[in-house]
Design an enzyme around this catalytic site. Structure first.
Site: not given
Ligand code: GLA
Length: 378
Positions: A239, A269-271
Site C-alpha cells: 500500500q 498501490t496507495e502511496l
C-alpha cells in the site's frame, strides 16, 4: 547524387518521427503529441504506470480541477471508495453499478490502466454480510459477489485487488467474517473465482506494512500457498502509507526483491507520506479525538514549513529512484489521492488535522515533491 538520395535521410527521419508518434508507449498509452507534455505519466512511461485513487467528485465530473490533473498526470486510476462492498453491494440483492460504470468509462475514455478495488475486505463491508454464518451460504455469496462484479467489467478493469488486508502484523491470517465462516481457504476461493470471471485480469493481494519482516513473510506464505494449489495470483500490492523516515529504503528494497523472488509483480498501490506525528507513540492517545487546536499533534495548520517541504521532496525523490531502479519488478505506482486537501490523512488516525502527504497542494498546484520526482529523469 540524385535528388532522391539527397532527400532520403530527411524522409527516413520523417518516417521515424511518424512511427514514434503512432507507436504506443510500453505502458500502452499516449502518442507523441501527448507524450511531449511534461507530466508524471510521461516522465515514467518507460518504468511503470502512475496511478491515483479518485473519489466521487472526480468520477462524476464535479471536481473539475482534480479531473484535469488526473487526465494530465496519471495513466492509471483506482476507485477510492465506490467499489468497496458497502457501496457496490449494500444489500443481498442490490448492486450499485452506476458510479463504478462511470468510473470505468472515465478510465476507458482516457486510455488508462483501470484498477478494481477491492473485492474481499473485512472493513467497509456491508453489515448484512456478518449475518451469513454457514459455509455453503458464505461460499455462494463470495462467488456471486466476485463473479458478478469482475464479470461485468471483464476486459475493462485491468487489475483487481482481490483480497485486501488479510494479514495480522505477525504474518498470520487476520480474523474476519470470511475466515470465521469459511476457514483459511476463503483466499483461494476468492482468487479462483476472480480468475474464472476474467482470466486476463491481473490479480492482486493488497496490504499495508508489507515491508515489516514478519508480515512480509506472511504475504510470501500466502502467495506460495496459492501458487502451490494452482491458483492464479499475479502481484503483491504494497500500500505505501509511509512517513518521512519509515520504512527505510533498505526495508522497501528488501521487500521488493523478496516479492519478486516469490514470482509475483510488485505494485505500490496507495502511496502517501504523512508529515504529522504518529499518535500511537503518545501513551494513552485517543485516536478518535479532535486535535485541530493542538499544536503538538497538528503542528502545521496553516502551511508546511520549507524545512519539512524539503524533507518530503527528498523522501519522495529517494523512494522514486528506488522504484525506477526496480522498474523491471514494479508494474504500477499509485498515490492514494490527488491533492493534499482531499487526503484521508487529514482525518486519520485522528480527526481535524492538516496533513501534506501528496504531490499536489490544496490548490491543486505541484509541490516541491513533484518537482523532485520529475527531476530524477532530467
Ligand atoms: C486502506 C484501504 C483503502 C483506503 C485506505 C485509507 O489502505 O485499502 O481502500 O481505505 O485504507 O483510506
Amino acid at each position: 547524387m540524385n535528388l532522391f538520395s539527397h532527400f532520403r535521410p530527411i524522409g527516413l527521419f520523417c518516417i521515424l518521427i511518424l512511427f514514434m508518434a503512432c507507436k504506443d508507449k510500453p505502458n500502452g498509452k499516449p502518442g507523441m503529441e501527448e507524450s511531449l507534455v511534461p507530466s508524471l505519466k510521461n516522465t515514467f512511461s518507460y518504468d511503470f504506470f502512475i496511478g491515483a485513487a479518485i473519489n466521487g467528485g472526480a468520477i462524476n465530473g464535479s471536481d473539475t480541477l482534480a479531473l484535469d490533473l488526473i487526465r494530465r498526470e496519471f495513466n492509471s486510476i483506482t476507485p477510492e471508495n465506490i467499489m468497496k462492498w458497502e457501496h457496490i453491494h449494500p444489500f443481498p440483492d442490490k448492486f450499485n453499478f452506476e458510479m463504478p460504470d462511470k468510473y470505468v468509462r472515465l478510465g476507458q475514455k482516457n486510455n488508462m490502466h483501470i484498477v478494481g478495488h477491492t473485492l474481499v475486505w473485512h472493513s467497509q463491508l456491508a453489515e448484512w454480510v456478518a449475518q451469513v454464518n454457514d459455509s455453503a451460504s458464505m461460499a455462494g455469496l463470495l462467488t456471486e459477489h466476485i463473479t458478478k462484479i469482475v464479470g461485468r467489467y471483464k476486459g475493462k478493469i485491468d487489475s483487481w485487488d482481490v483480497v485486501n488486508e488479510a494479514l495480522n502484523e505477525d504474518g498470520s491470517l487476520r480474523e474476519s467474517i470470511f475466515k470465521e465462516v469459511l476457514g483459511d481457504h476463503y483466499l483461494e476461493l476468492a482468487f479462483r473465482t476472480a480468475a474464472k470471471a476474467d482470466p486476463e485480469a491481473q490479480l492482486v493481494y493488497n496490504d499495508y506494512n508489507l515491508t515489516h519482516p514478519e508480515k512480509r513473510e506472511g504475504a510470501i506464505r500466502l502467495v506460495k500457498n496459492l501458487q502451490e494449489n494452482g491458483v492464479k495470483i499475479d502481484a503483491i500490492g504494497m500500500q505505501g502509507h509511509w512517513n518521512l523516515e519509515r520504512p527505510t529504503l533498505e526495508e522497501i528494497e528488501t521487500s521488493i526483491l523478496a516479492y519478486h523472488k516469490a514470482g509475483v509483480k510488485v505494485l505500490i498501490t496507495e502511496l502517501d507520506i504523512t508529515v504529522l506525528p504518529n499518535p500511537w507513540e503518545l501513551e494513552g492517545a485517543e485516536v478518535s479525538q479532535n486535535f485541530e487546536g493542538n499544536k503538538f499533534m497538528n503542528p502545521y495548520p496553516e502551511s508546511l514549513p520549507d524545512s519539512v517541504q524539503n524533507q518530503l521532496a527528498e523522501r519522495y525523490a529517494d523512494i522514486f529512484s528506488l522504484f525506477a531502479k526496480h522498474r523491471d519488478k514494479i508494474d504500477r505506482v499509485t498515490f492514494w489521492g490527488i491533492n493534499d486537501g482531499a487526503s484521508w490523512l487529514n482525518g486519520w488516525p485522528i480527526k481535524g488535522r492538516t496533513n501534506y502527504p501528496l504531490l499536489f497542494d490544496r490548490n491543486y498546484r505541484p509541490k516541491k515533491a513533484y518537482e523532485s520526482i520529475m527531476k530524477l529523469k532530467k
